[in-house]
Design a protein around this motif. Structure first.
Motif, PDB file in Angstrom:
ATOM      1  N   THR A 161       0.856  -1.170   0.000  1.00 33.65           N
ATOM      2  CA  THR A 161       0.000   0.000   0.000  1.00 33.65           C
ATOM      3  C   THR A 161       0.897   1.227   0.000  1.00 33.65           C
ATOM      4  O   THR A 161       2.042   1.165   0.437  1.00 33.65           O
ATOM      5  N   SER A 162       0.402   2.330  -0.501  1.00 36.97           N
ATOM      6  CA  SER A 162       1.184   3.565  -0.509  1.00 36.97           C
ATOM      7  C   SER A 162       0.956   4.288   0.804  1.00 36.97           C
ATOM      8  O   SER A 162      -0.157   4.352   1.317  1.00 36.97           O
ATOM      9  N   ASP A 163       2.030   4.860   1.370  1.00 33.60           N
ATOM     10  CA  ASP A 163       1.902   5.525   2.663  1.00 33.60           C
ATOM     11  C   ASP A 163       1.594   7.016   2.537  1.00 33.60           C
ATOM     12  O   ASP A 163       1.616   7.740   3.517  1.00 33.60           O
ATOM     13  N   ASP A 171       5.927   3.002  -1.132  1.00 33.14           N
ATOM     14  CA  ASP A 171       5.127   1.801  -0.909  1.00 33.14           C
ATOM     15  C   ASP A 171       5.525   1.167   0.413  1.00 33.14           C
ATOM     16  O   ASP A 171       6.713   1.056   0.729  1.00 33.14           O
ATOM     17  N   VAL A 172       4.534   0.772   1.184  1.00 29.52           N
ATOM     18  CA  VAL A 172       4.770   0.057   2.424  1.00 29.52           C
ATOM     19  C   VAL A 172       4.203  -1.340   2.245  1.00 29.52           C
ATOM     20  O   VAL A 172       3.077  -1.512   1.783  1.00 29.52           O
ATOM     21  N   ALA A 174       4.979  -6.453  11.139  1.00 31.90           N
ATOM     22  CA  ALA A 174       3.688  -6.037  10.587  1.00 31.90           C
ATOM     23  C   ALA A 174       3.869  -5.354   9.244  1.00 31.90           C
ATOM     24  O   ALA A 174       3.112  -5.570   8.312  1.00 31.90           O
ATOM     25  N   THR A 175       4.870  -4.483   9.144  1.00 31.05           N
ATOM     26  CA  THR A 175       5.134  -3.768   7.898  1.00 31.05           C
ATOM     27  C   THR A 175       6.625  -3.738   7.619  1.00 31.05           C
ATOM     28  O   THR A 175       7.449  -3.895   8.522  1.00 31.05           O
ATOM     29  N   GLU A 176       6.949  -3.497   6.375  1.00 31.69           N
ATOM     30  CA  GLU A 176       8.327  -3.353   5.927  1.00 31.69           C
ATOM     31  C   GLU A 176       8.350  -2.295   4.847  1.00 31.69           C
ATOM     32  O   GLU A 176       7.407  -2.173   4.089  1.00 31.69           O
ATOM     33  N   SER A 177       9.426  -1.542   4.779  1.00 29.26           N
ATOM     34  CA  SER A 177       9.551  -0.616   3.643  1.00 29.26           C
ATOM     35  C   SER A 177       9.932  -1.435   2.423  1.00 29.26           C
ATOM     36  O   SER A 177      10.404  -2.551   2.527  1.00 29.26           O
ATOM     37  N   ALA A 178       9.733  -0.863   1.242  1.00 27.63           N
ATOM     38  CA  ALA A 178       9.944  -1.609  -0.009  1.00 27.63           C
ATOM     39  C   ALA A 178      11.352  -2.195  -0.090  1.00 27.63           C
ATOM     40  O   ALA A 178      11.545  -3.276  -0.607  1.00 27.63           O
TER      41      ALA A 178
END
Length: 123
Positions: A70-72, A79-80, A113-117
């Motif tokens: 998804t875009s932050d 993109d995240v 939970a999340t990561e940068s591209a």
């Protein structure tokens, strides 16, 4: 992401019970392998509860991590990538084909939970 998991489950069901195939129904293990391949996920656990592909009840489960993006922010945002953990349950009633049900589960603490591209795939 759960929508993608549901689509994979729906598309895998006919493949798992293809009576036109000379080999007949696929093994429960191969169904789990196909779910993993089709989702592009990372396997957390995999259990075959009943090796008889014509058995009834809960036959097999696989838990995996699927990654979405998804875009932050607005235009030009980074993109995240986010992770969702899914359990696929393969079961069969007394009559009929196998049914594959995906449900979301809590990810283990080792799964971010999340990561940068730039971090995706770097473990």
């Amino acid at each position: 992401m759960l929508q993608r998991a549901e689509q994979v489950a729906h598309e895998t069901e006919p493949w798992a019970t293809d009576s036109h195939n000379l080999e007949g129904w696929k093994s429960n293990e191969s169904v789990l392998e196909r779910l993993l391949l089709e989702t592009g996920g990372t396997q957390l656990t995999s259990v075959v509860h009943n090796s008889d592909e014509h058995g009834v009840g809960l036959l097999a489960t696989v838990e995996l991590v699927m990654t979405g993006a998804t875009s932050d922010g607005w235009l030009g945002g980074q993109d995240v990538h986010y992770n969702i953990c899914v359990r696929f349950k393969v079961s069969r009633e007394a009559t009929g084909p196998r049914e594959i049900i995906p449900i979301t589960i809590d990810c283990p603490p080792t799964v971010p939970a999340t990561e940068s591209a730039g971090d995706v795939g770097r473990n």
